[in-house]
Scaffold this active site. Structure first.
Site: not given
Lengths: 606, 606
Positions: A340, A368
């Protein structure tokens, strides 16, 4: 850069082009790489942009896009997780147009690197799919460095290149090779000694010997010639490929092809819909037809719903994965892997490469975006146009539990300067959210959506209301309370309003998808929407912690702690977000309010 | 675990021990590893804890600490930056007591792993200093797996072990080896087919065949015997080493040795002091004498000031770094390298290993706690006792510029449940902050301090005031405005108050180091401190964005955007934090306030 500006190095001048840390706003700075490791990921983004635009626009004998990306890194960048992610992904992508030069001085703030890192860096890079060239005497062997750099930009190169250059920090100073040379200025005496060692005049500062000046004197002309050559090439290209050239020029000026706004549906189905699906209904035609968008995901394609008809993956054309489609460099869908942070940092690189030529879009679960936050922040700091799409933004996401259920993360993005954070309440508001994000030119946006199906408030919600951050969903001139609703739980306000009506309590409802947009409205509009100055208390319903709502509301039905792992349909009950419980709490609050038990400015958590 | 509980898998029961994601609060769960990659870092923390306590307490023939750490990971964990950091650092530390078992099924949500990751994992692990054992048929070759695990826990092992086990996801189901087997339930029919393939009754659910039951029947007795053996060993150890055993037992129950509170100085020098130095004055004696503390840093030892007399580094005893001291496993100072995320995740592992036996402390620049945030959050979610020390927490940090100057990060930590975020305003308040952090048992703390020297408000600040989150620094019964000050800029309120006095404006001052602690005070105390219900407006001065302050103040002298790279002594002027400018703005606000130009509940940014 003027001589005067050069001398402003580390000075008190706020307009200095040479401050301690120069940022993107200074001419010649392509990116603010920010804290360590992100620069590598930014470079990967620049290299992807270059590869992608070359594959899209170049034609035989017309290489209108052909630059190489050079990235200087230190010992620390190699240790940071985001750097590791970037190396791994760049090797996978076979970015032959990227050269990383490792200033290997084996010194960090605390000591020599081997105090904390003893890995075999070259082997690691080879394992990640990079070529490696060693330069063993980086202090003296300029030829070896030049040779390595030349190898880096060989057109036949099929892998990114890592040039491991051994250097000595503070070379020829009294602190050569020591940690203090990293974090502490060398000091006047030390600099004098170094100058003496080089045979320079130790008393002269900001002095450029004529030999050096001569060496660089032809640079402006050389650069000017390259610009002229490229402009000529572009002219010829325009004659040979007029349509393509028009698109290319439009892209460079940030003009979106087609009438994108007309591609957003005028209305949406009225049955309950997850807003992550609304996103697709709003955007799939635009994503398919406006090639400015590059869509990234961190391994959540089935969850984020941002694919479109015949979407092509950005991947090396030589790669045939075991499952999944073959890609190409013209592909606009980027599978970043489960990375991410690098996804968001790559997006910054894509956005900074010829700004607005590409609008990078990232996607993942909202939680995330805490992994990605340092890069999202750097996008905000640089006002880079990136659109982040965050799904599963509510405790209603269910089973995945508190690790995946955001309760406090929105506070960060609502607080972040330049950041346009929006939580749309249904498909109609999702349309408004995307309109805002596409038109917003002051930084990144984040569109925060639900995993689960939520009621469509057809006829109530307004995409044009989203543009103002908050708007009146249902008005009642004579009213006891304003209910503020947001995002996945917007419909709760309608249910609570109806329940309160049965208790003869009059309500009005405000939908509040974006703090930032509302704060930018004129005070008059803000007063019309909130009517707190008429003495009407406002109660917000959002299963996040209350922090930040105290500005707009007098009380809140908010979360007081983390979530819980329970199937979505049970979790709202578990945290007392049933209509009955919420209505009772609002009712009880209004009694306290009327009886004067609540002091001025006292926000109450219901 | 009861039979009934086992059947509650993924059910609506909020007290289910088998929810979708079980967390640390469930018996038998040692850690909530949370989002991907952090589990590896947690395992590294557990392994460090074990090595450290063994080195501290074991004596020949008395291995009172001897456990091995086993960690199961998937493809995603290997891609996440925090996982990469953990592998690199664990290899450096030569954690022979750690075995990672890689469930290598080459499948993630989106497709086969090779869509996004084609690195040579084994070579990478070898380069990071790990041993690697391959298991090529992880579906059938149980013997090979057992053999690898046995090799993992060989006492002679000098490196951590990575067991690369090739598996097939959803083996024997219709979706074997496919991405849907990862993210979507197999479904009843598919499960029936699998049961048929194994020769089981496809209709029976939650059925344990007698053969399996027999196989596991001796487990409780075996476990019980191990517990008895360890208890006997501890008894013998207590006889042989009574002092050491007492300390060991005290540690296990979380009792801090010595009278730690008395080690905090009663007073501090009155000359301007950076609060990062105050930290050292408050804590150096405690850190030296109370071995429960393990101090981590991400390569910022010279900046964070958390060393103490004769501090020893946690490092393999065989390592002699080029510069810096040799360490040992008994060392309590952890150089995590430039790896903030793993530092915080390792700290969670240290805290979860026999809770309160170790109090892990991390340290870095405040802005880098955005890199560490996902792990800090997991510590909060699990209520783990970790103390984070964040320096350079103000624009006053200067040269490093907006990338290093926090303006919005405090909003995240003020919003995070269980998180005790404190900004002390001078040395006296730093003493209070540490007292709170050491005594706080509900989660992690963060002590947020300044790089630059700040005035000491001797006689005004009170450590006992910090305990209550906010307190009156200077009272005035007849007053026009309450000024709220915080942390590095607390003294600004005193200056502004003095300037306003010259304009015949009466002020009172509140020091406000912690939102959380203040919110936990009785309403009566809150009203005494803020006196907003007496009609006195409150103005907060903090060069962060205002978000969150609207709860306690009516207006704020806050940042509206990111910082700027300028030497510390010029930056406050640049952002108009001069006494004169602030006083004028407060004065102008008070006029608007008195003239009724400010509507109810309208927070004003000055």
């Amino acid at each position: 850069m003027t001589w005067d500006q050069l001398k402003s190095y580390h000075s008190e001048r706020p307009d200095s082009l040479c401050p301690g840390h120069p940022e993107i706003e200074h001419e010649g700075i392509e990116l603010t790489t920010g804290p360590l490791g992100q620069g590598i990921a930014n470079a990967v983004g620049l290299a992807i942009a270059s590869k992608h635009l070359a594959a899209t626009f170049n034609r035989p004998e017309y290489e209108v896009v052909s630059n190489h990306t050079w990235c200087m890194v230190g010992d620390a960048c190699l240790q940071e997780g985001v750097g590791c992610e970037a190396f791994s992904y760049a090797g996978h992508l076979k970015l032959g147009n990227l050269t990383v030069i490792y200033d290997n001085n084996q010194i960090t703030c605390d000591s020599s690197v081997d105090l904390t890192n003893t890995e075999d860096v070259n082997s690691k890079m080879l394992a990640c799919g990079w070529d490696v060239i060693d330069v063993f005497d980086g202090v003296n062997n300029v030829e070896a460095i030049v040779s390595a750099l030349e190898k880096g930009r060989e057109p036949s190169r099929e892998k990114p290149l890592f040039v491991n250059v051994r250097t000595i920090i503070g070379v020829d100073s009294a602190v050569a090779g020591q940690a203090v040379a990293h974090g502490v200025p060398l000091g006047k005496d030390n600099v004098k000694e170094m100058k003496k060692a080089y045979g320079w005049d130790p008393e002269r500062q900001f002095y450029i010997p004529s030999k050096v000046r001569e060496f660089y004197s032809e640079l402006p002309a050389r650069g000017g010639q390259w610009v002229n050559e490229w402009n000529s090439l572009l002219e010829e290209y325009t004659e040979a490929y007029p349509d393509l050239a028009r698109t290319f020029k439009d892209r460079m000026t940030g003009k979106l092809s087609g009438n994108w706004e007309s591609m957003i549906p005028k209305s949406f189905p009225s049955d309950p819909t997850p807003t992550r699906k609304s996103n697709n209904m709003v955007m799939s035609k635009i994503l398919a037809e406006v090639p400015t968008f590059m869509i990234g995901t961190a391994d959540l394609t089935p969850s984020v719903n941002l694919t479109y008809k015949n979407y092509e993956i950005f991947n090396p054309p030589t790669l045939q994965p075991i499952s999944g489609s073959k890609g190409s460099c013209a592909g606009r869908y980027i599978h970043n892997g489960i990375r991410e942070h690098v996804m968001a940092a790559i997006a910054n690189g894509l956005a900074a490469y010829s700004p607005r030529t590409i609008i990078p879009t990232t996607s993942s679960f909202f939680m995330f975006y805490l992994y990605a936050a340092p890069a999202v922040r750097m996008g905000a700091l640089q006002k880079l146009k990136v659109i982040h799409v965050a799904t599963h933004d509510s405790i209603g996401a269910g089973e995945d539990g508190p690790t995946h259920q955001p309760v406090e993360l929105a506070a960060l993005y609502r607080a972040m300067p330049h950041m346009l954070y929006i939580r749309p309440g249904d498909s109609e508001e999702a349309a408004g959210a995307w309109k805002c994000a596409i038109e917003y030119d002051g930084g990144p946006s984040m569109i925060s959506v639900s995993r689960h199906a939520i009621p469509q408030l057809c006829g109530l919600t307004k995409r044009d209301g989203v543009v103002k951050g908050a708007y009146v969903l249902r008005e009642d001139r004579q009213t006891d309370v304003t209910l503020i609703g947001v995002g996945a739980e917007l419909s709760f306000t309608v249910n609570v309003a109806n329940a309160l009506k049965d208790q003869s309590i009059k309500t009005r409802i405000v939908s509040f998808p974006s703090h930032k947009l509302f704060r930018e409205q004129p005070l008059e509009y803000q007063r019309q929407v909130l009517r707190r100055n008429e003495g009407i208390p406002a109660v917000v319903i959002e299963p996040y912690v209350s922090l930040g709502w105290e500005r707009f509301a007098d009380a809140g039905v908010n979360m007081k702690g983390f979530g819980h792992s329970l199937p979505g349909k049970y979790i709202y009950k578990h945290f007392e977000y049933t209509t009955d419980s919420m209505a009772k709490r609002v009712q009880s609050y209004l009694r306290d309010w009327k009886d004067g038990r609540i002091g001025r400015g006292e926000f109450v958590e219901l």
